[in-house]
Design a protein around this motif. Structure first.
Motif, mmCIF file in Angstrom:
data_model
loop_
_atom_site.group_PDB
_atom_site.id
_atom_site.type_symbol
_atom_site.label_atom_id
_atom_site.label_comp_id
_atom_site.label_asym_id
_atom_site.label_seq_id
_atom_site.Cartn_x
_atom_site.Cartn_y
_atom_site.Cartn_z
ATOM 1 N N GLU A 161 62.001 14.884 29.139
ATOM 2 C CA GLU A 161 62.527 16.134 29.673
ATOM 3 C C GLU A 161 61.482 17.239 29.557
ATOM 4 O O GLU A 161 60.845 17.402 28.513
ATOM 5 C CB GLU A 161 63.788 16.536 28.911
ATOM 6 N N LEU A 162 61.298 17.989 30.624
ATOM 7 C CA LEU A 162 60.348 19.093 30.604
ATOM 8 C C LEU A 162 60.824 20.202 29.676
ATOM 9 O O LEU A 162 62.012 20.554 29.674
ATOM 10 C CB LEU A 162 60.168 19.665 32.008
ATOM 11 N N ALA A 163 59.919 20.739 28.880
ATOM 12 C CA ALA A 163 60.244 21.921 28.086
ATOM 13 C C ALA A 163 60.549 23.077 29.044
ATOM 14 O O ALA A 163 59.846 23.282 30.034
ATOM 15 C CB ALA A 163 59.090 22.277 27.163
ATOM 16 N N ALA A 164 61.600 23.824 28.742
ATOM 17 C CA ALA A 164 62.076 24.864 29.654
ATOM 18 C C ALA A 164 61.022 25.952 29.861
ATOM 19 O O ALA A 164 60.474 26.498 28.902
ATOM 20 C CB ALA A 164 63.370 25.474 29.116
ATOM 21 N N ARG A 165 60.713 26.236 31.122
ATOM 22 C CA ARG A 165 59.864 27.345 31.527
ATOM 23 C C ARG A 165 58.479 27.312 30.849
ATOM 24 O O ARG A 165 57.871 28.351 30.608
ATOM 25 C CB ARG A 165 60.551 28.672 31.275
ATOM 26 N N ALA A 166 57.984 26.114 30.579
ATOM 27 C CA ALA A 166 56.706 25.978 29.874
ATOM 28 C C ALA A 166 55.628 25.307 30.717
ATOM 29 O O ALA A 166 54.491 25.184 30.262
ATOM 30 C CB ALA A 166 56.913 25.175 28.586
ATOM 31 N N ASN A 167 55.975 24.867 31.942
ATOM 32 C CA ASN A 167 55.030 24.104 32.745
ATOM 33 C C ASN A 167 54.634 24.871 33.998
ATOM 34 O O ASN A 167 55.495 25.283 34.788
ATOM 35 C CB ASN A 167 55.650 22.762 33.122
ATOM 36 N N HIS A 168 53.328 25.064 34.163
ATOM 37 C CA HIS A 168 52.779 25.808 35.294
ATOM 38 C C HIS A 168 52.066 24.867 36.255
ATOM 39 O O HIS A 168 51.362 23.940 35.832
ATOM 40 C CB HIS A 168 51.771 26.864 34.805
ATOM 41 N N VAL A 169 52.205 25.121 37.542
ATOM 42 C CA VAL A 169 51.518 24.338 38.562
ATOM 43 C C VAL A 169 50.016 24.537 38.416
ATOM 44 O O VAL A 169 49.545 25.661 38.193
ATOM 45 C CB VAL A 169 51.994 24.757 39.961
ATOM 46 N N CYS A 170 49.260 23.444 38.552
ATOM 47 C CA CYS A 170 47.803 23.530 38.466
ATOM 48 C C CYS A 170 47.190 23.765 39.851
ATOM 49 O O CYS A 170 46.619 24.826 40.099
ATOM 50 C CB CYS A 170 47.233 22.265 37.842
ATOM 51 N N VAL A 171 47.292 22.792 40.748
ATOM 52 C CA VAL A 171 46.723 22.918 42.093
ATOM 53 C C VAL A 171 47.811 23.116 43.136
ATOM 54 O O VAL A 171 47.771 24.040 43.934
ATOM 55 C CB VAL A 171 45.859 21.688 42.441
ATOM 56 N N THR A 172 48.810 22.245 43.132
ATOM 57 C CA THR A 172 49.931 22.357 44.067
ATOM 58 C C THR A 172 51.085 21.520 43.560
ATOM 59 O O THR A 172 50.887 20.611 42.743
ATOM 60 C CB THR A 172 49.526 21.884 45.481
ATOM 61 N N PHE A 173 52.275 21.824 44.046
ATOM 62 C CA PHE A 173 53.445 20.988 43.768
ATOM 63 C C PHE A 173 54.277 20.932 45.034
ATOM 64 O O PHE A 173 54.551 21.962 45.656
ATOM 65 C CB PHE A 173 54.291 21.544 42.610
ATOM 66 N N GLU A 174 54.635 19.708 45.455
ATOM 67 C CA GLU A 174 55.372 19.492 46.690
ATOM 68 C C GLU A 174 56.787 19.046 46.347
ATOM 69 O O GLU A 174 56.969 18.107 45.551
ATOM 70 C CB GLU A 174 54.698 18.396 47.522
ATOM 71 N N VAL A 175 57.774 19.702 46.923
ATOM 72 C CA VAL A 175 59.163 19.389 46.599
ATOM 73 C C VAL A 175 60.001 19.216 47.855
ATOM 74 O O VAL A 175 59.752 19.846 48.888
ATOM 75 C CB VAL A 175 59.815 20.445 45.687
ATOM 76 N N LEU A 176 61.008 18.358 47.734
ATOM 77 C CA LEU A 176 62.073 18.231 48.726
ATOM 78 C C LEU A 176 63.370 18.529 47.984
ATOM 79 O O LEU A 176 63.729 17.813 47.047
ATOM 80 C CB LEU A 176 62.104 16.839 49.329
ATOM 81 N N LEU A 177 64.048 19.600 48.392
ATOM 82 C CA LEU A 177 65.306 20.005 47.769
ATOM 83 C C LEU A 177 66.454 19.551 48.659
ATOM 84 O O LEU A 177 66.492 19.880 49.850
ATOM 85 C CB LEU A 177 65.351 21.521 47.582
ATOM 86 N N LEU A 178 67.375 18.786 48.097
ATOM 87 C CA LEU A 178 68.483 18.226 48.862
ATOM 88 C C LEU A 178 69.784 18.938 48.512
ATOM 89 O O LEU A 178 70.021 19.287 47.355
ATOM 90 C CB LEU A 178 68.628 16.731 48.573
ATOM 91 N N SER A 179 70.636 19.103 49.495
ATOM 92 C CA SER A 179 71.924 19.752 49.270
ATOM 93 C C SER A 179 72.946 18.722 48.778
ATOM 94 O O SER A 179 72.717 17.511 48.790
ATOM 95 C CB SER A 179 72.425 20.409 50.549
ATOM 96 N N GLN A 180 74.102 19.223 48.369
ATOM 97 C CA GLN A 180 75.179 18.394 47.845
ATOM 98 C C GLN A 180 75.542 17.310 48.853
ATOM 99 O O GLN A 180 75.710 17.549 50.026
ATOM 100 C CB GLN A 180 76.426 19.254 47.590
ATOM 101 N N GLY A 181 75.620 16.074 48.316
ATOM 102 C CA GLY A 181 76.071 14.962 49.144
ATOM 103 C C GLY A 181 74.977 14.226 49.871
ATOM 104 O O GLY A 181 75.233 13.229 50.553
ATOM 105 N N GLU A 182 73.711 14.700 49.784
ATOM 106 C CA GLU A 182 72.632 14.023 50.493
ATOM 107 C C GLU A 182 71.843 13.137 49.549
ATOM 108 O O GLU A 182 71.782 13.387 48.368
ATOM 109 C CB GLU A 182 71.705 15.060 51.149
#
Length: 271
Positions: free
Chosen positions: A250-271
């Protein structure tokens, strides 16, 4: 808890710290064919669409990967190691963004794999140099209305994925996005979600952190770590630094910073 310093990139910081587009994601189960490279198999399954693939227990005849490494120059914050090639390995868990580079299919893949001798490795997998040894069924989210495409990035002086629109989309149920350097990962995800009124129920993503802080574990303090988010809420990760074995938790809360880039796909409820 020890902390790595923030990343110092050579170019001017972009004003917008996230780049996000609403889109539509459709979940499918697809079979990747033996004998093909992983890139060929994913591109065929996606039929020219952008996509997010989840790969687990995937047997490969040949697996090629790199890890973070110190930069060979004074311009880049970090670089890639020499390639490592494994034979008869298994991709235990990995995530892949499939998009485009120079008009052709291109994949960004992070994860963890096990060699034939049982050794566990993690990092950045090269899909075009990885060959499947058996047909295998995986989960994929096919995208309409947006996909990731590479472009030179002035801030980092890397060529990076960024979301681009591919056409109109009715009833968006997802957000495809990238997060810029030194953003706290939770803040970046919240900013990406704010581009739509969707209720986000799952976070898929990969990228790099400045070190990695996990709850109850010693920190990775390398300037760059390769990271795959795991779990539906995006609060756990697999990570590997310049040396040593991969870590997960588990990631420590609010302790991790992006270095070069971070790519995300956020899905809505039910997908």
């Amino acid at each position: 808890m020890s902390k790595a310093p923030l990343a110092q990139h050579p170019g001017p910081a972009a004003a917008a710290r996230v780049n996000a587009l609403p889109c539509r994601a459709t979940h499918r189960r697809v079979t990747l064919a033996a004998g093909a490279t992983l890139l060929q198999a994913m591109a065929e399954a996606a039929e020219d669409a952008g996509a997010w693939f989840e790969l687990s227990d995937l047997p490969v005849d040949k697996l090629t990967f790199v890890r973070p490494a110190a930069s060979p120059d004074d311009r880049h914050v970090a670089w890639y190691s020499a390639e490592t090639v494994l034979r008869g390995a298994v991709i235990e868990r990995a995530g892949a963004h499939l998009g485009r580079r120079d008009g052709a299919a291109f994949a960004h893949i992070h994860g963890m794999w096990r060699a034939e001798d049982g050794a566990c490795h993690a990092g950045h997998l090269l899909a075009e140099k990885t060959v499947l040894s058996a047909d295998h069924t995986v989960d994929v989210w096919l995208l309409e209305g947006a996909m990731l495409e590479t472009a030179p990035d002035a801030e980092t002086e890397f060529t990076l994925f960024r979301p681009v629109a591919t056409g109109p989309v009715d009833s968006p149920n997802a957000v495809l996005a990238t997060i810029r350097p030194n953003e706290v990962i939770e803040d970046g995800i919240e900013k990406c979600a704010a581009v739509s009124d969707l209720s986000v129920s799952a976070v898929k993503g990969l990228g790099s952190f400045v070190g990695t802080q996990l709850r109850g574990q010693p920190a990775l303090t390398d300037i760059a770590t390769e990271v795959l988010l795991v779990g539906e809420d995006g609060r756990s990760a697999i990570s590997v630094g310049l040396k040593g074995p991969p870590v997960s938790g588990e990631l420590a809360a609010r302790a991790n910073h992006v270095c070069v880039t971070f790519e995300v796909l956020l899905l809505s409820q039910g997908e």
